[in-house]
Design a protein around this motif. Structure first.
Motif: not given
Length: 297
Positions: A170-185
């Motif tokens: 997902v891109e917005h004004e040159g930035r990228l959305m990234l996520g960390r799931g529950l329990g991930w390091p």
């Protein structure tokens, strides 16, 4: 399959699937001879030879009562060798990639071997977990060389399944959305992902999953690439989309964090010196991030 930055893990099997032979009982029986090869497995894990390649034996190595599935024909080196694998006693009921050997294999196996193993694993794992008819509950029999199970009691036919999963940038004004799931390091981030639900298009699945997890509405969804993922048997459908608003409402039942990262932050992280840890190179999320860097360079 490949993008500009290299092949996609688990794609590109060297075998001819020989679909035309699966329903031909005589042809299948004729291939079960001294030329046939049996993939060596320890349950669902492959056994490697001295060169670190997939190990192969003969059909004589299979247990007498083993269910054999036909993987396809190996036509390399001018020969035509039928390839089979045996269904293990048990499947993997919760394949969460916890086994460190799996991560090591994905990093070291030859791409063709990895693709062949991934397809075989998905197929035999499905058989091991679907020995009974979902309609009437009686035991089923292997059919079409392992690409079907049939129920003699009610006549139902069951086929190996592949579950479609959207994984999206997902891109917005040159930035990228990234996520960390529950329990991930801590600091481990990836693209958002989720199963496509019945009655949805891929584009609708992308929009729903992004909104559910982040509260962000997306548009202009486009397809980038896909990856077979045999844990247990998914098709990761890589997509890109745009958001008109960057305000986040995070679903805390699924996500620990969601952050918008700049081009430079993504580039530095892929190089191993950024604010987050990227997915490993054999994951399609890694490929998608590299694609995005090239797109926005």
């Amino acid at each position: 399959m490949a993008l500009a930055n290299g092949p996609i893990a688990f794609a590109g099997s060297p075998l001819d699937r020989a679909d035309n032979l699966r329903a031909d009982r005589d042809a299948l029986a004729g291939m079960m001879n001294w030329k046939a090869r049996l993939l060596k497995l320890d349950a669902l894990m492959p056994e490697l030879d001295e060169n670190g390649r997939l190990g192969w034996g003969t059909l004589a190595d299979a247990d007498e009562d083993a269910e054999l599935v036909f993987l396809g024909l190996d036509r390399s080196n001018g020969a035509e060798k039928p390839c089979f694998a045996a269904v293990p006693p048990e499947g993997d009921a919760s394949p969460r990639m916890a086994n460190p050997r799996l991560w090591s294999l994905m990093a070291t196996l030859d791409p063709g071997d990895l693709a062949l193993y991934g397809g075989a694993r998905s197929l035999i794992d499905w058989h091991a977990r679907h020995r009974f008819c979902a309609n009437c509950g009686v035991p089923t029999k292997i059919a079409k060389g392992g690409w079907q199970r049939s129920c003699d009691a009610c006549g139902s036919q069951h086929f190996p399944r592949t579950d479609p999963v959207t994984i999206m940038l997902v891109e917005h004004e040159g930035r990228l959305m990234l996520g960390r799931g529950l329990g991930w390091p801590e600091k481990s981030f990836s693209a958002l992902a989720g199963f496509v639900e019945p009655g949805e298009t891929i584009e609708e699945g992308v929009a729903r999953e992004v909104f559910e997890e982040s509260g962000v509405r997306v548009r202009d969804v486009s397809y980038i690439a896909s990856q077979p993922w045999p844990f247990p048997s998914q098709l990761m459908i890589g997509c890109h989309s745009y958001a008109d608003d960057d305000a986040l409402i995070i679903d805390e039942t699924e996500m620990a964090e969601i952050i918008w990262f700049t081009h430079d932050e993504v580039a530095a992280s892929l190089a191993g010196d950024g604010p987050f840890r990227t997915p490993p190179p054999h994951a399609i999320a890694h490929t998608l991030m590299k694609w995005w860097l090239e797109k926005t360079a």
